[in-house]
Scaffold this motif. Structure first.
Motif, PDB file in Angstrom:
ATOM      1  N   ARG A  96       0.193  -6.050 -19.082  1.00  0.00           N
ATOM      2  CA  ARG A  96      -0.108  -5.266 -17.882  1.00  0.00           C
ATOM      3  C   ARG A  96      -1.084  -4.136 -18.158  1.00  0.00           C
ATOM      4  NH1 ARG A  96       3.226  -6.331 -13.514  1.00  0.00           N
ATOM      5  NH2 ARG A  96       2.532  -4.400 -12.513  1.00  0.00           N
ATOM      6  N   TRP A  97      -0.909  -3.401 -19.289  1.00  0.00           N
ATOM      7  CA  TRP A  97      -1.770  -2.231 -19.479  1.00  0.00           C
ATOM      8  C   TRP A  97      -3.225  -2.602 -19.747  1.00  0.00           C
ATOM      9  CZ3 TRP A  97      -1.732   2.342 -17.748  1.00  0.00           C
ATOM     10  CH2 TRP A  97      -0.520   2.953 -17.427  1.00  0.00           C
ATOM     11  N   PRO A  98      -3.527  -3.598 -20.579  1.00  0.00           N
ATOM     12  CA  PRO A  98      -4.930  -4.017 -20.696  1.00  0.00           C
ATOM     13  C   PRO A  98      -5.499  -4.476 -19.353  1.00  0.00           C
ATOM     14  CG  PRO A  98      -3.686  -4.838 -22.550  1.00  0.00           C
ATOM     15  CD  PRO A  98      -2.678  -4.253 -21.599  1.00  0.00           C
ATOM     16  N   PHE A  99      -4.683  -5.191 -18.584  1.00  0.00           N
ATOM     17  CA  PHE A  99      -5.135  -5.618 -17.257  1.00  0.00           C
ATOM     18  C   PHE A  99      -5.438  -4.406 -16.390  1.00  0.00           C
ATOM     19  CE2 PHE A  99      -4.476  -6.562 -12.821  1.00  0.00           C
ATOM     20  CZ  PHE A  99      -5.094  -7.797 -12.633  1.00  0.00           C
ATOM     21  N   PHE A 126      -2.746  -2.404  -4.585  1.00  0.00           N
ATOM     22  CA  PHE A 126      -3.055  -3.787  -4.241  1.00  0.00           C
ATOM     23  C   PHE A 126      -3.430  -4.572  -5.498  1.00  0.00           C
ATOM     24  CE2 PHE A 126      -6.220  -7.039  -3.025  1.00  0.00           C
ATOM     25  CZ  PHE A 126      -5.393  -7.840  -2.262  1.00  0.00           C
ATOM     26  N   GLY A 127      -4.204  -3.942  -6.383  1.00  0.00           N
ATOM     27  CA  GLY A 127      -4.550  -4.595  -7.637  1.00  0.00           C
ATOM     28  C   GLY A 127      -3.323  -4.940  -8.458  1.00  0.00           C
ATOM     29  N   ASP A 128      -2.329  -4.051  -8.447  1.00  0.00           N
ATOM     30  CA  ASP A 128      -1.098  -4.314  -9.187  1.00  0.00           C
ATOM     31  C   ASP A 128      -0.393  -5.568  -8.676  1.00  0.00           C
ATOM     32  OD1 ASP A 128      -1.278  -2.250 -10.980  1.00  0.00           O
ATOM     33  OD2 ASP A 128       0.000  -0.879  -9.841  1.00  0.00           O
ATOM     34  N   THR A 129      -0.520  -5.837  -7.378  1.00  0.00           N
ATOM     35  CA  THR A 129       0.154  -7.027  -6.852  1.00  0.00           C
ATOM     36  C   THR A 129      -0.444  -8.302  -7.439  1.00  0.00           C
ATOM     37  OG1 THR A 129      -1.303  -7.314  -4.904  1.00  0.00           O
ATOM     38  CG2 THR A 129       0.610  -5.857  -4.664  1.00  0.00           C
ATOM     39  N   LEU A 130      -1.717  -8.246  -7.850  1.00  0.00           N
ATOM     40  CA  LEU A 130      -2.316  -9.437  -8.467  1.00  0.00           C
ATOM     41  C   LEU A 130      -1.600  -9.777  -9.768  1.00  0.00           C
ATOM     42  CD1 LEU A 130      -6.115  -8.684  -7.888  1.00  0.00           C
ATOM     43  CD2 LEU A 130      -4.491  -9.873  -6.392  1.00  0.00           C
ATOM     44  N   ARG A 177       8.847   4.003   3.625  1.00  0.00           N
ATOM     45  CA  ARG A 177       9.493   4.163   2.316  1.00  0.00           C
ATOM     46  C   ARG A 177       8.536   3.827   1.171  1.00  0.00           C
ATOM     47  NH1 ARG A 177      14.141   1.344   4.540  1.00  0.00           N
ATOM     48  NH2 ARG A 177      13.507  -0.466   3.327  1.00  0.00           N
ATOM     49  N   HIS A 178       7.623   2.889   1.408  1.00  0.00           N
ATOM     50  CA  HIS A 178       6.701   2.443   0.359  1.00  0.00           C
ATOM     51  C   HIS A 178       5.286   2.332   0.951  1.00  0.00           C
ATOM     52  CE1 HIS A 178      10.062   1.508  -2.333  1.00  0.00           C
ATOM     53  NE2 HIS A 178      10.657   1.013  -1.278  1.00  0.00           N
ATOM     54  N   PRO A 179       4.668   3.469   1.254  1.00  0.00           N
ATOM     55  CA  PRO A 179       3.401   3.460   2.002  1.00  0.00           C
ATOM     56  C   PRO A 179       2.242   2.809   1.255  1.00  0.00           C
ATOM     57  CG  PRO A 179       3.910   5.672   1.211  1.00  0.00           C
ATOM     58  CD  PRO A 179       5.146   4.846   0.987  1.00  0.00           C
ATOM     59  N   LEU A 180       2.189   2.913  -0.065  1.00  0.00           N
ATOM     60  CA  LEU A 180       1.041   2.369  -0.797  1.00  0.00           C
ATOM     61  C   LEU A 180       1.133   0.859  -0.970  1.00  0.00           C
ATOM     62  CD1 LEU A 180       0.398   5.067  -3.553  1.00  0.00           C
ATOM     63  CD2 LEU A 180      -0.628   4.850  -1.282  1.00  0.00           C
ATOM     64  N   GLN A 181       2.196   0.248  -0.478  1.00  0.00           N
ATOM     65  CA  GLN A 181       2.330  -1.204  -0.587  1.00  0.00           C
ATOM     66  C   GLN A 181       2.042  -1.913   0.732  1.00  0.00           C
ATOM     67  OE1 GLN A 181       5.600  -2.684  -3.185  1.00  0.00           O
ATOM     68  NE2 GLN A 181       6.082  -0.534  -3.571  1.00  0.00           N
ATOM     69  N   TRP A 182       1.351  -1.223   1.631  1.00  0.00           N
ATOM     70  CA  TRP A 182       0.906  -1.819   2.901  1.00  0.00           C
ATOM     71  C   TRP A 182      -0.515  -2.331   2.696  1.00  0.00           C
ATOM     72  CZ3 TRP A 182       2.090  -3.447   7.646  1.00  0.00           C
ATOM     73  CH2 TRP A 182       1.115  -3.435   8.653  1.00  0.00           C
ATOM     74  N   PHE A 183      -0.729  -3.647   2.843  1.00  0.00           N
ATOM     75  CA  PHE A 183      -1.997  -4.242   2.438  1.00  0.00           C
ATOM     76  C   PHE A 183      -2.741  -4.915   3.591  1.00  0.00           C
ATOM     77  CE2 PHE A 183       0.582  -4.565  -1.619  1.00  0.00           C
ATOM     78  CZ  PHE A 183       0.061  -3.391  -2.136  1.00  0.00           C
ATOM     79  N   ASN A 184      -2.909  -4.176   4.686  1.00  0.00           N
ATOM     80  CA  ASN A 184      -3.782  -4.614   5.780  1.00  0.00           C
ATOM     81  C   ASN A 184      -4.996  -3.685   5.793  1.00  0.00           C
ATOM     82  OD1 ASN A 184      -2.565  -6.902   7.132  1.00  0.00           O
ATOM     83  ND2 ASN A 184      -0.875  -5.533   7.620  1.00  0.00           N
ATOM     84  N   PHE A 185      -6.033  -4.063   5.070  1.00  0.00           N
ATOM     85  CA  PHE A 185      -7.195  -3.192   4.895  1.00  0.00           C
ATOM     86  C   PHE A 185      -8.262  -3.463   5.967  1.00  0.00           C
ATOM     87  CE2 PHE A 185      -5.247  -3.231   0.696  1.00  0.00           C
ATOM     88  CZ  PHE A 185      -5.296  -1.894   0.340  1.00  0.00           C
ATOM     89  N   TYR A 186      -7.884  -3.285   7.199  1.00  0.00           N
ATOM     90  CA  TYR A 186      -8.817  -3.414   8.316  1.00  0.00           C
ATOM     91  C   TYR A 186      -8.267  -2.567   9.459  1.00  0.00           C
ATOM     92  CZ  TYR A 186      -5.382  -6.583  10.321  1.00  0.00           C
ATOM     93  OH  TYR A 186      -4.212  -7.114  10.827  1.00  0.00           O
TER      94      TYR A 186
END
Length: 313
Positions: A29-32, A83-87, A289-298
C-alpha cells in the motif's frame, strides 16, 4: 457544457493502470500511495469539473470552507486521494486479500440471514465507500446468486484490467442502459429463484428515464426513479447495502428498506416518492459520517451551477 456523470469518461492509459496495479499487488500500500499522490495531484489540477464539484460538495457539508479557499482545496485534494485509496481496495478485494478480521459491522450477519431465508431481492447501492469489497463476498457464499446492474462503458479499461491481473471474474454484470421488458422478466425470474440484483440508486439515468427531486444533505437533488419502480414491479424485498473504510477495517451495512410483495398498484407512485426520500435520508446519514468517501465527482445538486470556482485549470 454536459456535466452528466456518464460524459466524464474513464481516464488513464492501460499501461499506467497496469503499473499502478502491479505496484499495489507486489510492493504494497505505501509504495502505491507514494506513486499515487502525484498522479492524483495531476488529475486534481487538470479535471476542473470534478475538482469544483468536490469543493461544492465539501462546502455543502462545512459552510465555513466558503471563506477558506485554501482549506477547501486541501480538503478536496484529500477527497481525491480517498478515491485513489479505493483503487487499492478494489485490487485487494478481487485478489482475495481481505481477511475476515478486516470486515466489521452487522451487515455481514444480516446478509447471511437474508440469503438463508431463501427469498431474493433488490439491493440499492450508492457511490459511497467501496462496494467492490462487498461484491467479492460472493465468493465466500456459494449459494449467493448475484447480478449487478451498472453503467460500465466509461470504466471498461479498468474493469478488464482488474479481471486480468487478479484472474477472477467480477459478478454477472448487466449494462444498466440496456434494460428491456425481456431484461425485467429475467430479473424477476432471478429474484424468484432466490437471487439478488444490485443497482445504483444515486446516478441519473442516461436516456431520459424519470427522476424525482429529493432532499439530500439539505438541498434538492435529482435521484433516479428506475431502481424504485423496478422494486415495485418485481414485488420483492428491497435492501440498502454500503461498505466504508472505518478504523482500518471495512464496515458493511445491509439493511431492509421495504418489501413490495403486497404493494397495491394504485399506491406505487406514493410509495416510490416516500421510499426515495427515506433512502436519500439514510444515504445522507452515512455520507456525513464518512464525507471523504463520497465519489460522485460531478455537479450533483440542482443548484450546483453555483459551485465554487478557482483559478486552477
Amino acid at each position: 457544457m454536459n456535466h452528466h456523470w456518464a460524459s466524464i469518461g474513464e481516464r488513464g492509459s492501460v499501461i499506467g493502470m497496469t503499473l499502478m496495479v502491479a505496484i499495489q499487488r507486489y510492493l504494497g500500500r505505501w509504495p502505491f500511495r507514494i506513486v499515487l499522490w502525484p498522479v492524483i495531484l495531476w488529475y486534481f489540477v487538470m479535471h476542473g469539473t470534478a475538482r469544483r464539484a468536490s469543493q461544492a460538495y465539501l462546502q455543502r457539508l462545512t459552510p465555513s470552507l466558503a471563506k477558506r479557499p485554501l482549506a477547501r482545496r486541501w480538503q478536496s485534494y484529500r477527497h481525491f486521494l480517498a478515491f485513489g485509496d479505493t483503487l487499492m481496495d478494489k485490487v485487494a478485494a478481487w485478489s482475495g486479500d481481505i481477511p475476515d478480521d478486516k470486515l466489521a459491522g452487522k451487515g455481514i450477519e444480516h446478509f447471511v440471514t437474508a440469503i438463508a431465508g431463501g427469498r431474493g431481492g433488490l439491493i440499492l447501492v450508492a457511490h459511497h465507500g467501496n462496494l467492490d469489497v462487498v461484491n467479492a463476498l460472493a465468493e465466500r457464499h456459494q449459494a449467493l446468486k448475484l447480478r449487478v446492474m451498472m453503467h460500465t462503458r466509461n470504466a471498461r479499461k479498468f474493469n478488464a484490467l482488474l479481471e486480468r491481473v487478479t484472474g477472477r471474474p467480477r459478478p454477472h454484470i448487466m449494462e444498466v442502459s440496456e434494460i428491456t421488458p425481456a431484461t425485467a422478466q429475467s430479473l424477476a425470474e432471478h429474484i424468484n429463484a432466490g437471487g439478488y440484483v444490485v443497482i445504483a440508486a444515486d446516478r441519473l439515468p442516461l436516456s431520459g428515464e424519470r427522476t424525482q427531486r429529493v432532499n439530500f444533505l439539505g438541498d434538492a437533488a435529482l435521484f433516479p426513479e428506475g431502481p424504485f419502480w423496478l422494486a415495485a414491479l418485481l414485488r420483492c424485498p428491497l435492501y440498502a447495502l454500503a461498505c466504508v473504510r472505518e478504523d482500518g477495517r471495512f464496515r458493511i451495512d445491509f439493511d431492509a428498506i421495504d418489501d413490495t410483495q403486497q404493494l397495491p398498484r394504485r399506491q406505487r407512485e406514493a410509495w416510490i416518492a416516500d421510499a426515495m426520500q427515506r433512502y436519500a435520508d439514510q444515504l445522507a446519514e452515512r455520507v456525513r459520517r464518512h464525507p471523504l468517501q463520497w465519489f460522485n465527482f460531478y455537479p450533483f445538486w440542482i443548484n450546483d451551477i453555483d459551485y465554487p470556482h478557482d483559478d486552477a485549470p
